[in-house]
Design a protein around this motif. Sequence first.
Motif, short mmCIF file in Angstrom:
data_model
loop_
_atom_site.label_atom_id
_atom_site.label_comp_id
_atom_site.label_asym_id
_atom_site.label_seq_id
_atom_site.Cartn_x
_atom_site.Cartn_y
_atom_site.Cartn_z
N LEU A 6 0.85 -1.20 0.00
CA LEU A 6 0.00 0.00 0.00
C LEU A 6 0.88 1.25 0.00
N TYR A 7 0.59 2.19 -0.90
CA TYR A 7 1.33 3.46 -0.98
C TYR A 7 0.44 4.57 -0.40
N VAL A 8 0.98 5.29 0.59
CA VAL A 8 0.21 6.32 1.31
C VAL A 8 0.91 7.67 1.18
N ASN A 9 0.15 8.67 0.73
CA ASN A 9 0.66 10.03 0.54
C ASN A 9 0.32 10.89 1.75
N ASP A 10 1.34 11.21 2.54
CA ASP A 10 1.16 12.09 3.70
C ASP A 10 2.08 13.30 3.54
N SER A 11 2.12 13.84 2.32
CA SER A 11 3.03 14.94 2.00
C SER A 11 2.78 16.16 2.88
N LYS A 12 1.55 16.28 3.41
CA LYS A 12 1.23 17.42 4.26
C LYS A 12 1.95 17.35 5.61
N ALA A 13 2.59 16.22 5.90
CA ALA A 13 3.37 16.07 7.14
C ALA A 13 4.67 16.85 6.99
N THR A 14 4.59 18.15 7.28
CA THR A 14 5.78 19.01 7.10
C THR A 14 6.53 19.21 8.42
N ASN A 15 6.11 18.49 9.47
CA ASN A 15 6.86 18.53 10.73
C ASN A 15 6.93 17.14 11.35
N VAL A 16 7.76 16.97 12.34
CA VAL A 16 8.05 15.64 12.91
C VAL A 16 6.82 15.08 13.62
N ASN A 17 6.06 15.93 14.29
CA ASN A 17 4.89 15.45 15.01
C ASN A 17 3.86 14.85 14.05
N SER A 18 3.70 15.43 12.87
CA SER A 18 2.79 14.87 11.86
C SER A 18 3.23 13.47 11.47
N CYS A 19 4.53 13.29 11.30
CA CYS A 19 5.07 11.97 10.93
C CYS A 19 4.82 10.98 12.07
N TRP A 20 4.94 11.45 13.31
CA TRP A 20 4.67 10.57 14.47
C TRP A 20 3.25 10.03 14.39
N TYR A 21 2.28 10.92 14.12
CA TYR A 21 0.88 10.49 14.01
C TYR A 21 0.71 9.47 12.89
N ALA A 22 1.37 9.72 11.76
CA ALA A 22 1.25 8.81 10.62
C ALA A 22 1.81 7.43 10.96
#
Length: 452
Positions: free
Chosen positions: A328-344
């Motif tokens: 599965l390929y997931v686009n979370d390009s809006k994660a422009t900070n580390v905390n966003s990536c943590w949630y993902a």
Amino acid sequence: MYAEDKHTKKKLVVLGGGLSGIGAAILGKAKGMDVFLSDKGELSEQSRKELMEHDIPYEEKLHTFDKILQADEVVKSPGIPYTAPLVVELLKNNIPVISEIEFAARYTNAKTICITGSNGKTTTSTLLHHILKSAGLNVGLAGNVGSSFAKQVAEEQHDYYVLELSSFQLEAMTEFRADYAVVLNITPDHLDRYAYQMQNYVDAKMRILNNQTADNAFIYWANDPLIVREIEKMKPLAHLIPFAQAKADGICAYEKDAHIYIQSNNSTFRMKQDQLALQGTHNLYNSMAAGLVSKLLDISDDTLRESLTNFQGVPHRLEKVATVRGVLYVNDSKATNVNSCWYALQSMKSKVVLILGGTDKGNDYKEIEQLVKEKVRALIFLGKDNSALHAFFDGMVPLILDADSMQMAVDLAYDVAQKGDVVLLSPSCASFDLFKNYEDRGDQFKECVRDL
């Protein structure tokens, strides 16, 4: 409404020709002002077209200081910091420099629902707009999402506006008042703009409470220690409406027994978590915040339940693109900070091939260290300069690769991912080194995935 200056022909200069700048220029012109727009960069074809259609003079690729300093007032783009030499010069000359949000608010009596947070503000704003629209309210979506607030005030008439506000927009908030203010969370972001001082960033975010009175509402996440600390310091006049993970005294929305509960006006709204369109812990809180505002506006339980069930989500935010060879390929390009990536990462149930990188804004990657160790099979660094990423992550996962284009990153991910894995683009960084913006980055990812 704000009292208008008594000038016969007020001179308004707009700095920046993006969506907010064009909107401010159109509104200024509609209000009979002498408007001039100046952009240090190159304007888009669309911006030029709109300025010419409205007969608004402009310049691009330069700022003519002498002309700009003749302004009675200046509306600046959120991207231009107050430390920019031109802005410093304007303030030295006692020329007010305000935001498009501040400017537009003078010309509408609509109720404003203002949403900020380091993460989740676009999702929450878009979700709330969807709920209110579904309920039949005449509502606009603007700020950091949707079309320009000023342009909507000039050309449309709404009774409500849902405004997503970034720290850059809130910095310029002086007289503007939010009828409903929402703060979702505050975690490190944009520290390069704030002299690497977290408190400066926190102060900008909390300006959303400026000018609120006892007639207004402040909705916030009570599990965020920074927000709680600031409330204690600021002692806001607004009606405090907290939401949290668990039920406790005074908490108005919470989760319990796989349900969300929203309490307001002596009634309780209850809904199964697995019925929510938005999945993942962070989205649970986004749904609670949107639900609380909806109940304050007397949206019926049936409309709220239906809207929380059928919401389509936001592009570039945990967007499922395709499954290729069982991956599965997931686009979370809006994660422009580390905390966003943590949630993902936290929401991922499978092993992950993680694509990270871009323009580092003073990031601290410690926040995702444990999740990377637990969940990530391979890291692909996508950026012009990946040295900070290598310094932190080298040796943490079995495989680390570098890519200098989206095509290369997706090809590498395709090679190393195993059946059942997720390839996640969640960069934790700004996009400006290789891409126009996070949308361009996400669109390129989707295109490359679809070509596999």
